[in-house]
Design a protein around this motif. Structure first.
Motif, mmCIF file in Angstrom:
data_model
loop_
_atom_site.group_PDB
_atom_site.id
_atom_site.type_symbol
_atom_site.label_atom_id
_atom_site.label_comp_id
_atom_site.label_asym_id
_atom_site.label_seq_id
_atom_site.Cartn_x
_atom_site.Cartn_y
_atom_site.Cartn_z
ATOM 1 N N ILE B 208 -6.153 -8.891 2.994
ATOM 2 C CA ILE B 208 -6.078 -8.892 4.456
ATOM 3 C C ILE B 208 -4.835 -9.657 4.825
ATOM 4 O O ILE B 208 -4.601 -10.752 4.315
ATOM 5 N N GLU B 209 -4.011 -9.066 5.653
ATOM 6 C CA GLU B 209 -2.844 -9.813 6.074
ATOM 7 C C GLU B 209 -2.527 -9.431 7.501
ATOM 8 O O GLU B 209 -2.442 -8.254 7.841
ATOM 9 N N HIS B 210 -2.384 -10.441 8.317
ATOM 10 C CA HIS B 210 -2.086 -10.215 9.722
ATOM 11 C C HIS B 210 -0.654 -9.664 9.863
ATOM 12 O O HIS B 210 -0.378 -8.795 10.668
ATOM 13 N N ASP B 211 0.220 -10.190 9.003
ATOM 14 C CA ASP B 211 1.630 -9.818 9.053
ATOM 15 C C ASP B 211 1.847 -8.499 8.322
ATOM 16 O O ASP B 211 1.782 -8.418 7.102
ATOM 17 N N MET B 212 2.140 -7.443 9.083
ATOM 18 C CA MET B 212 2.230 -6.100 8.521
ATOM 19 C C MET B 212 3.365 -6.001 7.499
ATOM 20 O O MET B 212 3.219 -5.369 6.459
ATOM 21 N N ASP B 213 4.478 -6.670 7.745
ATOM 22 C CA ASP B 213 5.631 -6.536 6.838
ATOM 23 C C ASP B 213 5.296 -7.033 5.439
ATOM 24 O O ASP B 213 5.626 -6.389 4.447
ATOM 25 N N ILE B 214 4.663 -8.202 5.366
ATOM 26 C CA ILE B 214 4.296 -8.738 4.053
ATOM 27 C C ILE B 214 3.309 -7.802 3.367
ATOM 28 O O ILE B 214 3.488 -7.411 2.222
ATOM 29 N N ALA B 215 2.266 -7.433 4.105
ATOM 30 C CA ALA B 215 1.190 -6.637 3.520
ATOM 31 C C ALA B 215 1.734 -5.338 2.918
ATOM 32 O O ALA B 215 1.402 -4.979 1.787
#
Ligand SMILES: Nc1ncnc2c1ncn2[C@@H]1O[C@H](COP(=O)(O)OP(=O)(O)O)[C@@H](O)[C@H]1O
Ligand SMILES: [Mg+2]
Lengths: 320, 253
Positions: B208-215
């Motif tokens: 789960i990652e709020h930050d789309m770029d990292i995910a």
């Protein structure tokens, strides 16, 4: 033994053992009796510490378990006129059965709910001890619980209690350092984390409660033979709370702390009280001072400062 | 027991719905994770990502739908049984044993799935396989120097590393990571990113990652939630170009 801490502990252990064994040669019968009592209530407080200090499960009903064991012994002795082996056997059985029933009731609870349930459990035993007149003798209690021949003298019983309490302490010491003991500390710190790691925390609570109940049972048996008497007040909330108080005083989660707390409380209650009627006030003051200035209790605070001192000098070593 | 063949579908979430009173936190989510796959679940705050994880782990039971783990229906199985099967998770809000040392924390995790955890009649010795597991978890997250510190003494960044180390010491086959970089600085985030990249390839991961770029850089498949509803599923490239996803993220900014 590891590092300086190990040596300090070893030194203290040897010194207190030496004094402990020699005690009947050093002081009079009254004081030996006081120390016998302190050892027994110390074991009782240690059984509370296993749950409260390690598992984070503060019990307010532990005296119910001890009293059940005491009543088992006293009934077999006074009412049934059975031999000592049967007395102890029934005492053990009574304590363990009550523990098992209580353990099933608490295994899915925690925090304040756990406290409330155990409080109610203790009061149930107290209520039963008043109501079941034919078994318990109600308010009059059961007097005349004789010790076996070889333990009849005060110093004989003292040495016996010392040996039993030492063995139980050694067992508790191993238990809290075992894989199970460490996981029990995990329960105190975070039950939700333990669950997702794969620990069945309900089972863990059941088992911890049974182990704790076993030591409370042993304490109950030792106590009834010391006093040669049992009455409902032994099961009362006051007795349970006193055990918790001793634990907090000496240091929650230290095992040796509750034993020291027990010596302090027994001393105030039985020695200081002779010259100073308001000993409960004194105990209250002491309690406040400890909670304010040594939040981890006497032993907890000392060992924390010691650890910090060692760490500053780079002498700290792994615990395991 | 499943025969010699590999269980290739390790996790199967089937039309899961979770309602809390009037709030529908998860509304009909389905996805399948194959062995060794890396998934991301993304979406704005309150989309239901954590609740979905809690349902997979057994911390909450779904109002409707099913969860299958390694081919077995575990919808009503308690959390500890699922962990014993090889499901691990980390927490968005750090959830460790603060008053125990780093080493003790990891020992609890490392012994959790062996019979040894029941032993109460002998002291715990950190030796052999147990020591190796702890050591390898520590070195992976770079906390070897801190093994004697209590977790409460660690910095926030170190505690986030410990979250991952705990899960690794538990040796799961499927790992759910709930915002592992939550509250970290840019520099710390890239450390965590690299850490996740370097996890063993046979470990199946849902991130789960709020930050789309990292995910999107870390996974091969993505599920997008909004308000409990699954709004898109696909490869990172497909998700980047998906207008519905862009809407959600633009609206959120
Ligand atoms: N235990 C709960 N009781 C009631 N509502 C909850 C509970 N847990 C989560 N919610 C609600 O469910 C929704 C989804 O929350 P969550 O799964 O934490 O979202 P995310 O992790 O995507 O930010 C939110 O609206 C939240 O308020
Ligand atoms: Mg969340």
């Amino acid at each position: 033994m590891k590092g300086p801490t190990g040596w300090v502990k070893l030194g203290l252990l040897v010194a207190s053992l030496a004094v402990g064994v020699a005690l009947p040669y050093l002081v009079d019968q009254f004081l030996v009796g006081i120390v016998t009592l302190a050892l027994i209530t110390g074991l009782f407080a240690m059984s509370i510490d296993l749950l409260a200090g390690y598992g984070g499960l503060v019990t307010l009903g532990q005296a119910g378990i001890s009293a059940a064991a005491s009543y088992g012994v006293a009934y077999m002795s006074v009412k049934a006129g059975a031999g000592h082996l049967a007395q102890v056997g029934v005492g053990l059985l009574a304590g363990l059965i009550v523990s098992a029933v209580f353990a099933v009731m608490i295994m899915r609870s925690s925090g304040v709910y756990f406290m409330m349930i155990t409080l109610a459990q203790g009061m149930i035993i107290w209520g039963l001890s008043i109501r079941l007149t034919r078994i318990t003798g109600a308010e009059n209690g059961l007097p005349g619980v004789d010790r076996p021949e070889f333990l009849s003298l005060y110093w004989q019983y003292y040495w016996f209690v010392l040996a039993v309490v030492l063995i139980c302490s050694a067992m508790l010491y191993v238990i809290v350092r075992s894989p199970f003991g460490l996981a029990l500390e995990g329960l105190r710190e975070s039950e939700s984390r333990l669950l997702v790691l794969g620990y069945n925390t309900s089972l863990q609570k059941f088992y911890a409660f049974m182990v704790s109940g076993f030591f409370a049972t042993v304490a109950g048996i030792l106590l009834v033979y010391l006093n040669q008497f049992i009455s409902p007040s032994s099961a009362h909330l006051t007795a349970s709370a006193l055990g918790v108080l001793q634990t907090i005083l000496g240091g929650v989660g230290t095992l040796v702390g509750p034993m020291i707390g027990s010596f302090i409380v027994v001393y105030l209650r039985n020695v200081v009280s002779q010259d100073f009627e308001r000993w409960p006030t004194l105990m209250g003051l002491l309690f406040i001072v400890v909670v304010l200035f040594a939040r981890r209790g006497l032993v907890g605070e000392l060992s924390e400062r010691w650890r910090a001192w060692l760490t500053r000098r780079g002498l700290a070593v792994p615990l395991r | 027991m499943i025969g010699a063949g590999v269980v290739d579908r390790v996790l199967h979430v089937e039309n899961v719905k979770v309602r809390f009173g009037g709030v529908t936190a998860v509304n009909g989510v389905s996805f399948e994770v194959e062995e060794g796959a890396r998934w991301a679940v993304i979406g704005p705050n309150g989309a239901g990502k954590t609740t979905l994880f809690r349902t997979i782990c057994g911390e909450v039971y779904p109002t409707d739908g099913r969860v299958h783990l390694f081919g077995r229906d575990v919808t009503r199985k308690p959390a500890h049984s699922r962990a014993q099967m090889g499901l691990g998770r980390t927490f968005q809000v750090t959830n460790l044993f603060p008053n125990l040392t780093v080493e003790e924390n990891l020992a609890i995790a490392a012994q959790a799935r062996s019979k040894r955890r029941f032993v109460s009649w002998a002291p715990l010795r950190i030796r052999g396989e147990l020591a190796e597991r702890i050591e390898s978890a520590l070195s992976r997250v770079g906390l070897s120097e801190r093994r004697l510190a209590t977790v409460a003494e660690l910095s926030h960044g170190e505690q986030r590393q410990m979250e991952i180390a705990m899960a690794l010491a538990n040796a799961p086959r499927v790992l759910l990571l709930d915002e592992p970089a939550a509250g970290l600085s840019a520099a710390e985030r890239s450390v965590v990113r690299q850490l996740i990249e370097e996890l063993p390839r046979d470990l199946s991961i849902v991130l789960i990652e709020h930050d789309m770029d990292i995910a999107l850089e870390l996974v091969d498949r993505v599920l997008v939630l909004d308000n409990g509803n699954p709004i898109a599923e696909g490869t990172p490239d497909e998700i980047r170009l998906d207008p519905k996803v862009q809407d959600v993220y633009l609206r959120d900014e």
